[in-house]
Design an enzyme around this catalytic site. Structure first.
Site, PDB file in Angstrom:
ATOM      1  N   TYR A  18      23.328  84.765  32.037  1.00  0.00           N
ATOM      2  CA  TYR A  18      24.612  84.615  32.726  1.00  0.00           C
ATOM      3  C   TYR A  18      25.610  83.902  31.812  1.00  0.00           C
ATOM      4  O   TYR A  18      26.742  84.341  31.650  1.00  0.00           O
ATOM      5  CB  TYR A  18      24.428  83.837  34.036  1.00  0.00           C
ATOM      6  N   HIS A  22      29.322  85.239  29.530  1.00  0.00           N
ATOM      7  CA  HIS A  22      30.638  84.612  29.673  1.00  0.00           C
ATOM      8  C   HIS A  22      31.195  84.081  28.358  1.00  0.00           C
ATOM      9  O   HIS A  22      32.320  83.592  28.330  1.00  0.00           O
ATOM     10  CB  HIS A  22      30.564  83.455  30.682  1.00  0.00           C
ATOM     11  N   TYR A  41      40.087  77.633  35.421  1.00  0.00           N
ATOM     12  CA  TYR A  41      38.876  78.268  35.953  1.00  0.00           C
ATOM     13  C   TYR A  41      37.665  77.730  35.206  1.00  0.00           C
ATOM     14  O   TYR A  41      37.584  77.827  33.988  1.00  0.00           O
ATOM     15  CB  TYR A  41      38.997  79.771  35.769  1.00  0.00           C
ATOM     16  N   TRP A  76      33.093  94.380  35.921  1.00  0.00           N
ATOM     17  CA  TRP A  76      32.485  93.072  35.637  1.00  0.00           C
ATOM     18  C   TRP A  76      31.520  92.682  36.750  1.00  0.00           C
ATOM     19  O   TRP A  76      30.406  92.247  36.500  1.00  0.00           O
ATOM     20  CB  TRP A  76      33.576  92.011  35.470  1.00  0.00           C
TER      21      TRP A  76
END
Length: 106
Positions: A18, A22, A41, A76
Site C-alpha cells: 500500500y 503511494h 492530505y 486508482w
C-alpha cells in the site's frame, strides 16, 4: 476549508505494498486531487491493525465529490482494491469509513 477524515484497512501482509503504491502516487491523480480542491492530505498507518487513517482538507464539498466521476480516480480505486479490505470481492473501491470530527484546535 472543510476537514475530512476516513479509515480504511490494508489486507494482512500488504501494508508495505500500500505504501509503495503511494510513493509516488500517479501524477495525474495528484493533479486531479488538486483540481478538485484537495489539500493537506495525509494517510497514517497503524501497523498493528493494518488500519489507515486519512486526513484531507477540501475547498468545496460538491467539487470534491466530483472526483469520484473521474476516470483516474476510478482506476486508482480499482488498483487499490488489490491491497485494501473491500465490502465485496469485486468492489470498485475499498471499504471506507468516514469519521466525524469531535474536536479541533487551531
Amino acid at each position: 476549508m472543510i476537514r475530512k477524515a476516513f479509515l480504511i484497512t490494508a489486507k494482512p501482509g500488504l501494508s508495505m505494498e500500500y505504501q509503495k503504491r503511494h510513493n509516488p502516487i500517479w501524477p495525474e491523480l495528484e493533479q486531479t486531487l488538486k483540481d478538485h480542491g484537495v489539500s493537506n492530505y495525509s494517510i497514517f498507518l497503524h501497523e498493528a491493525t493494518h488500519s489507515l487513517f486519512g486526513y484531507l482538507e477540501v475547498a468545496d464539498e460538491e467539487l470534491f465529490l466530483r472526483i469520484a466521476e473521474t476516470e483516474v480516480c476510478q482506476r486508482w480505486w480499482k488498483y487499490m482494491t488489490e491491497v485494501l479490505i473491500c465490502e465485496e470481492g469485486n468492489a470498485a473501491k475499498a471499504q471506507e469509513d468516514m469519521l466525524s470530527e469531535v474536536f479541533h484546535l487551531d
